[in-house]
Scaffold this motif. Structure first.
Motif, mmCIF file in Angstrom:
data_model
loop_
_atom_site.group_PDB
_atom_site.id
_atom_site.type_symbol
_atom_site.label_atom_id
_atom_site.label_comp_id
_atom_site.label_asym_id
_atom_site.label_seq_id
_atom_site.Cartn_x
_atom_site.Cartn_y
_atom_site.Cartn_z
ATOM 1 N N ALA A 130 0.876 -1.183 0.000
ATOM 2 C CA ALA A 130 0.000 0.000 0.000
ATOM 3 C C ALA A 130 0.907 1.225 0.000
ATOM 4 O O ALA A 130 1.254 1.743 1.057
ATOM 5 N N SER A 131 1.325 1.639 -1.170
ATOM 6 C CA SER A 131 2.319 2.718 -1.221
ATOM 7 C C SER A 131 1.696 4.052 -0.803
ATOM 8 O O SER A 131 0.500 4.272 -0.965
ATOM 9 N N ASP A 132 2.549 4.919 -0.265
ATOM 10 C CA ASP A 132 2.165 6.275 0.179
ATOM 11 C C ASP A 132 1.127 6.279 1.300
ATOM 12 O O ASP A 132 0.429 7.268 1.482
ATOM 13 N N SER A 133 1.006 5.202 2.060
ATOM 14 C CA SER A 133 -0.001 5.191 3.127
ATOM 15 C C SER A 133 0.469 6.014 4.324
ATOM 16 O O SER A 133 1.626 5.973 4.686
ATOM 17 N N THR A 134 -0.475 6.751 4.908
ATOM 18 C CA THR A 134 -0.151 7.488 6.132
ATOM 19 C C THR A 134 -0.951 6.930 7.306
ATOM 20 O O THR A 134 -0.789 7.363 8.432
ATOM 21 N N TYR A 135 -1.866 6.001 7.016
ATOM 22 C CA TYR A 135 -2.750 5.491 8.071
ATOM 23 C C TYR A 135 -3.081 4.028 7.792
ATOM 24 O O TYR A 135 -3.222 3.623 6.635
ATOM 25 N N PHE A 136 -3.205 3.258 8.867
ATOM 26 C CA PHE A 136 -3.553 1.839 8.759
ATOM 27 C C PHE A 136 -4.478 1.506 9.919
ATOM 28 O O PHE A 136 -4.256 1.962 11.039
ATOM 29 N N ALA A 137 -5.527 0.731 9.677
ATOM 30 C CA ALA A 137 -6.362 0.285 10.804
ATOM 31 C C ALA A 137 -7.060 -1.018 10.469
ATOM 32 O O ALA A 137 -7.500 -1.230 9.331
ATOM 33 N N TRP A 138 -7.127 -1.891 11.475
ATOM 34 C CA TRP A 138 -7.879 -3.136 11.348
ATOM 35 C C TRP A 138 -9.364 -2.842 11.513
ATOM 36 O O TRP A 138 -9.761 -2.071 12.385
ATOM 37 N N CYS A 139 -10.197 -3.509 10.729
ATOM 38 C CA CYS A 139 -11.634 -3.484 10.942
ATOM 39 C C CYS A 139 -11.926 -4.336 12.184
ATOM 40 O O CYS A 139 -11.235 -5.339 12.403
ATOM 41 N N PRO A 140 -12.916 -3.966 13.006
ATOM 42 C CA PRO A 140 -13.199 -4.768 14.200
ATOM 43 C C PRO A 140 -13.531 -6.233 13.902
ATOM 44 O O PRO A 140 -13.500 -7.063 14.793
ATOM 45 N N ASP A 141 -13.836 -6.567 12.623
ATOM 46 C CA ASP A 141 -14.158 -7.974 12.313
ATOM 47 C C ASP A 141 -12.918 -8.864 12.227
ATOM 48 O O ASP A 141 -13.024 -10.088 12.109
ATOM 49 N N GLY A 142 -11.697 -8.246 12.290
ATOM 50 C CA GLY A 142 -10.470 -9.039 12.246
ATOM 51 C C GLY A 142 -10.170 -9.610 10.879
ATOM 52 O O GLY A 142 -9.295 -10.467 10.726
ATOM 53 N N GLU A 143 -10.906 -9.169 9.837
ATOM 54 C CA GLU A 143 -10.712 -9.709 8.483
ATOM 55 C C GLU A 143 -10.222 -8.630 7.517
ATOM 56 O O GLU A 143 -9.469 -8.914 6.606
ATOM 57 N N HIS A 144 -10.726 -7.408 7.705
ATOM 58 C CA HIS A 144 -10.444 -6.347 6.734
ATOM 59 C C HIS A 144 -9.538 -5.268 7.316
ATOM 60 O O HIS A 144 -9.451 -5.099 8.525
ATOM 61 N N ILE A 145 -8.902 -4.549 6.390
ATOM 62 C CA ILE A 145 -7.912 -3.533 6.761
ATOM 63 C C ILE A 145 -8.182 -2.299 5.908
ATOM 64 O O ILE A 145 -8.539 -2.432 4.732
ATOM 65 N N VAL A 146 -8.032 -1.110 6.499
ATOM 66 C CA VAL A 146 -8.052 0.099 5.674
ATOM 67 C C VAL A 146 -6.654 0.724 5.708
ATOM 68 O O VAL A 146 -6.004 0.757 6.749
ATOM 69 N N THR A 147 -6.173 1.137 4.538
ATOM 70 C CA THR A 147 -4.955 1.962 4.479
ATOM 71 C C THR A 147 -5.365 3.253 3.772
ATOM 72 O O THR A 147 -6.190 3.212 2.859
ATOM 73 N N ALA A 148 -4.805 4.377 4.212
ATOM 74 C CA ALA A 148 -5.232 5.652 3.641
ATOM 75 C C ALA A 148 -4.056 6.588 3.452
ATOM 76 O O ALA A 148 -3.037 6.476 4.132
ATOM 77 N N THR A 149 -4.218 7.485 2.502
ATOM 78 C CA THR A 149 -3.243 8.555 2.273
ATOM 79 C C THR A 149 -3.948 9.850 2.615
ATOM 80 O O THR A 149 -4.895 10.233 1.934
ATOM 81 N N CYS A 150 -3.528 10.488 3.718
ATOM 82 C CA CYS A 150 -4.262 11.662 4.208
ATOM 83 C C CYS A 150 -3.386 12.905 4.248
ATOM 84 O O CYS A 150 -2.177 12.818 4.435
ATOM 85 N N ALA A 151 -4.061 14.070 4.115
ATOM 86 C CA ALA A 151 -3.401 15.356 4.328
ATOM 87 C C ALA A 151 -3.426 15.605 5.835
ATOM 88 O O ALA A 151 -4.274 15.062 6.525
ATOM 89 N N PRO A 152 -2.537 16.407 6.412
ATOM 90 C CA PRO A 152 -1.489 17.179 5.739
ATOM 91 C C PRO A 152 -0.189 16.404 5.520
ATOM 92 O O PRO A 152 0.755 16.939 4.977
ATOM 93 N N ARG A 153 -0.141 15.113 5.931
ATOM 94 C CA ARG A 153 1.108 14.340 5.752
ATOM 95 C C ARG A 153 1.457 14.258 4.272
ATOM 96 O O ARG A 153 2.587 14.431 3.870
ATOM 97 N N LEU A 154 0.442 13.972 3.444
ATOM 98 C CA LEU A 154 0.628 14.006 1.987
ATOM 99 C C LEU A 154 -0.540 14.770 1.384
ATOM 100 O O LEU A 154 -1.697 14.450 1.669
#
Length: 569
Positions: free
Chosen positions: A340-364
Motif C-alpha cells: 500500500a504505497s504512500d499510506s499514512t494510516y492503517f487500521a484493522w476493521c473490528p471484524d479481524g478480516e479487513h484492513i483500511v490503508t489511507a493517504t491523508c493530508a497534511p502528511r501528503l
C-alpha cells in the motif's frame, strides 16, 4: 459515512455534511454514537437508530471524545486569554449526553492530553492538573475524590478492563535524579510503599506507556530527544517492562537503533517490537521478555495486531514504500505481502478480516484516498479523492469485543473485482557504460530470515548464560579433540582427506605445551582464515589483486604445515 465490505456504498442513514469547516469527528467506543463539529454546531448522531440526538452551539471545537459508556461528551477548543491579560474562559467542557446539560467546565491550556481519562466502567475519571492527577468518581466533577501527588507527574495512563483500576504514572528526572514510572492501584496512593511497582531509568525526555489488555503489565518506551553518541537522528529509545506484581526488566533488543513501534498482542501474554537501524528487525517477546519469534529484517516501522490477536501485520509506512507482511500468529507463517504505497494510516476493521490503508493530508497533500483490503492480500475497494480536494481522516466504526467471532486464518487470497495493485519495481539507474552488460546483483545488506526463538519442547531447560555457553563450547571442543586424537592413531591413511573436510573453526584449542609451537599454529590459522575470506570475495565476483591470488595458492602448503605441527603435539 460509507457501508463497509462488501457493499462500499454511501450510508443512507447518515446525511452527508458537506460544510467546509468539519474539523472534529469521533465515534463512541461501542460505535453506536457519532459526534462531529461542522464549524457551527457540535452534533451527536445515533448510528443504530439513524437519528440526530442533540446539537450544541460550539462553533470553535477542535477535539471531541465520548466517555466509555456514552454518558459524557468531552469537547475542547483552543484556550484564549483576553487582550488585557485577564484569564480566559474555561475551554474544556463535559456534557451529559442524555440531558445535554454541561456537567463541568475546566481550563485546559494544552491540546496534548486534553481529554480526561475514564476507567472502562466510568466509575472513575482522571485528569492531570499542574503535575498532579485529580480523580473524580461516578462522573461527579464537582468534588475531587482523590489526588495522586508526586514531585511532578508528567503523564499517566489508566488500566483498561474491569475494577480495580490501576494507574501508571511517569515522573521525569531532574537535577541528576532518574526518571521513573510507578504503578498504583486506585485509590491506594499513600507513601512510597503503596506502589505496586516502580522502575527508574536515566535517558528519558519523554515516555510512552502501554498497558496490556488484562492490566497485568505496562511497556514503557523511554526516549531522549538527542542521541549523545550521534548514531541516530531520532534520539535514543529504550524499552522497559513493568508488571503489577512488582517485576521489572529492560527488554534486550538484539539490534541497535531506534524503536519504531511496540504493540501488545490482545491476548496480553506477548508483545511485538519493531526496532534497529534499517532494515529493521521485528521480534515477538513473552512476559519474561525472552524472544519467542524473530521475523528477521526488512523495510518496516510499524506493527498491528488484529483485534482478536490471531494475525500480525508488519508494515513500512511514512518514508518507506508501504510493504506489508501479514503473519499468522499461531503458526508464525506468512499469509500475504500486499503493498500500500504512500499510506499514512492503517487500521484493522473490528471484524479481524479487513484492513483500511489511507493517504491523508497534511502528511501528503496529493493522491489522497483510501483502500480496503482483505488480510489475504486482496484489494477489495479503492476510493480516490478528486484532484483538488484533500482527505484528513478515515476510520472504522468501532464495535465492542466479542461482537465478531474469531475465524480461522485463511491463506488463499479472497476473490476481488479489483486487480491487485502491484507497483512496478523501479529499475536501478545504470550508467551508460554498463547498460548492455549482464546485471550483477549487489545488495547493500543481507536480509536476515525469520526464525523461531522458542526453546524446543524436548529441552525445557532455561537458556544458558553467556559464560555457561562459553564453558560448554570449550568442553565440547576438548571432547572433540580427544576423539580426533584417537581417530588419528587408528587411521593414519585417511588422515589428509579427513583433515581438509573438517571445518577450520571447529579445531579445538589444545595447547602443545611449547609456546613457540602454539604461536606458529595460531599464525597459520590466522593466514588460513584470511585465505578463506579472499576465496569468498572471489566467489562473490570481486577482482583480486596479484598478491591476494598468490596467497590463495599457498593454502595447501599452509594446511600441510599446520597438520605437521598439530601431529607433533
Amino acid at each position: 459515512m460509507v457501508n463497509g465490505p462488501p457493499a462500499f456504498t454511501e450510508s443512507t442513514a447518515f446525511q452527508r455534511d458537506s460544510g467546509k469547516n468539519c474539523k472534529a469527528v469521533t465515534f463512541s467506543k461501542d460505535g453506536s454514537l457519532f459526534a462531529w463539529c461542522n464549524g457551527e454546531k457540535v452534533n451527536i448522531f445515533n448510528v443504530t437508530s439513524a437519528e440526530l440526538l442533540r446539537s450544541f452551539d460550539l462553533p470553535k471545537v477542535v477535539c471531541l471524545e465520548f466517555s466509555p459508556k456514552n454518558n459524557v461528551l468531552a469537547t475542547w477548543q483552543a484556550y484564549t486569554t483576553a487582550k488585557d491579560g485577564t484569564a480566559g474562559v474555561p475551554n474544556l467542557q463535559l456534557y451529559d449526553v442524555k440531558t445535554g446539560k454541561c456537567l463541568k467546565s475546566f481550563i485546559q491550556k494544552k491540546m496534548q492530553n486534553w481529554c480526561p481519562c475514564w476507567a472502562d466502567d466510568e466509575s472513575i475519571c482522571a485528569r492531570n492538573v499542574n503535575n498532579e492527577v485529580h480523580f473524580f468518581e461516578n462522573n461527579n466533577f464537582n468534588t475531587i475524590a482523590n489526588k495522586l501527588h508526586l514531585q511532578k507527574v508528567n503523564d499517566f495512563v489508566l488500566s483498561p478492563g474491569a475494577q480495580p483500576t490501576k494507574v501508571a504514572v511517569y515522573v521525569p528526572g531532574s537535577k541528576g535524579a532518574p526518571s521513573f514510572v510507578r504503578l498504583y492501584q486506585y485509590p491506594n496512593f499513600g507513601g512510597p510503599q503503596s506502589a505496586l511497582a516502580n522502575k527508574s531509568f536515566f535517558k528519558a525526555d519523554k515516555v510512552t506507556m502501554l498497558w496490556n489488555k488484562k492490566a497485568t503489565a505496562v511497556l514503557v518506551i523511554a526516549s531522549t530527544e538527542v542521541d549523545k553518541t550521534g548514531a541516530s537522528y531520532y534520539g535514543e529509545q529504550t524499552l522497559h517492562y513493568i508488571a503489577t506484581n512488582g517485576e521489572s526488566a529492560v527488554v534486550q533488543l538484539p539490534k541497535n537503533g531506534p524503536i519504531y513501534d511496540v504493540v501488545w498482542n490482545p491476548n496480553s501474554v506477548e508483545f511485538c517490537a519493531v526496532y534497529g537501524f534499517m532494515p529493521a528487525k521485528a521480534t515477538v517477546f513473552n512476559l519474561k521478555c525472552d524472544p519467542v519469534f524473530d521475523f528477521g529484517t526488512g523495510p518496516r516501522n510499524a506493527a498491528y495486531y488484529s483485534p482478536h490477536g490471531h494475525i500480525l501485520v508488519l508494515a513500512g509506512f511514512g518514508n518507506l514504500r508501504g510493504q506489508m507482511e501479514v503473519w499468522d500468529v499461531k503458526n508464525y507463517k506468512l499469509v500475504s505481502k500486499p503493498v500500500a504505497s504512500d499510506s499514512t494510516y492503517f487500521a484493522w476493521c473490528p471484524d479481524g478480516e479487513h484492513i483500511v490503508t489511507a493517504t491523508c493530508a497534511p502528511r501528503l497533500r496529493v493522491s489522497n484516498g483510501y483502500k480496503i483490503w482483505h488480510y489475504t492480500g486482496s484489494l477489495l475497494h479503492h476510493y480516490e479523492v478528486p484532484a483538488n480536494e484533500e482527505m484528513w481522516q478515515v476510520f472504522w466504526q468501532p464495535f465492542l469485543d466479542g461482537v465478531f467471532p474469531v475465524k480461522a486464518v485463511k491463506y488463499q487470497a479472497v476473490p476481488s473485482e479489483l486487480p491487485s495493485a502491484e507497483p512496478k519495481p523501479a529499475q536501478a539507474y545504470r550508467p551508460p557504460a554498463l547498460r548492455n552488460k549482464p546485471v550483477t546483483s549487489s545488495k547493500l545488506h543481507e536480509d536476515e530470515p525469520p526464525q523461531n526463538m522458542k526453546p524446543q519442547s524436548g529441552s525445557s531447560e532455561k537458556p544458558l548464560s553467556k559464560t555457561a555457553l562459553k564453558n560448554q563450547k570449550k568442553h565440547e571442543a576438548k571432547k572433540a579433540a580427544k576423539q580426533e586424537a584417537k581417530a588419528d592413531s587408528n587411521q593414519e591413511s585417511t588422515q589428509s582427506s579427513a583433515s581438509q573436510s573438517t571445518p577450520r573453526s571447529a579445531v579445538p584449542a589444545v595447547t602443545s605445551g611449547d609456546p613457540e609451537t602454539d604461536k606458529k599454529i595460531k599464525n597459520l590459522k590466522k593466514k588460513l582464515k584470511a585465505i578463506e575470506q579472499l576465496k569468498e570475495q572471489a566467489a562473490a565476483g570481486k577482482q583480486l589483486e596479484k598478491n591476494q591470488l598468490e596467497k590463495i595458492q599457498k593454502e595447501t602448503a599452509l594446511l600441510q604445515e599446520l597438520e605437521d605441527l598439530e601431529l607433533g603435539l
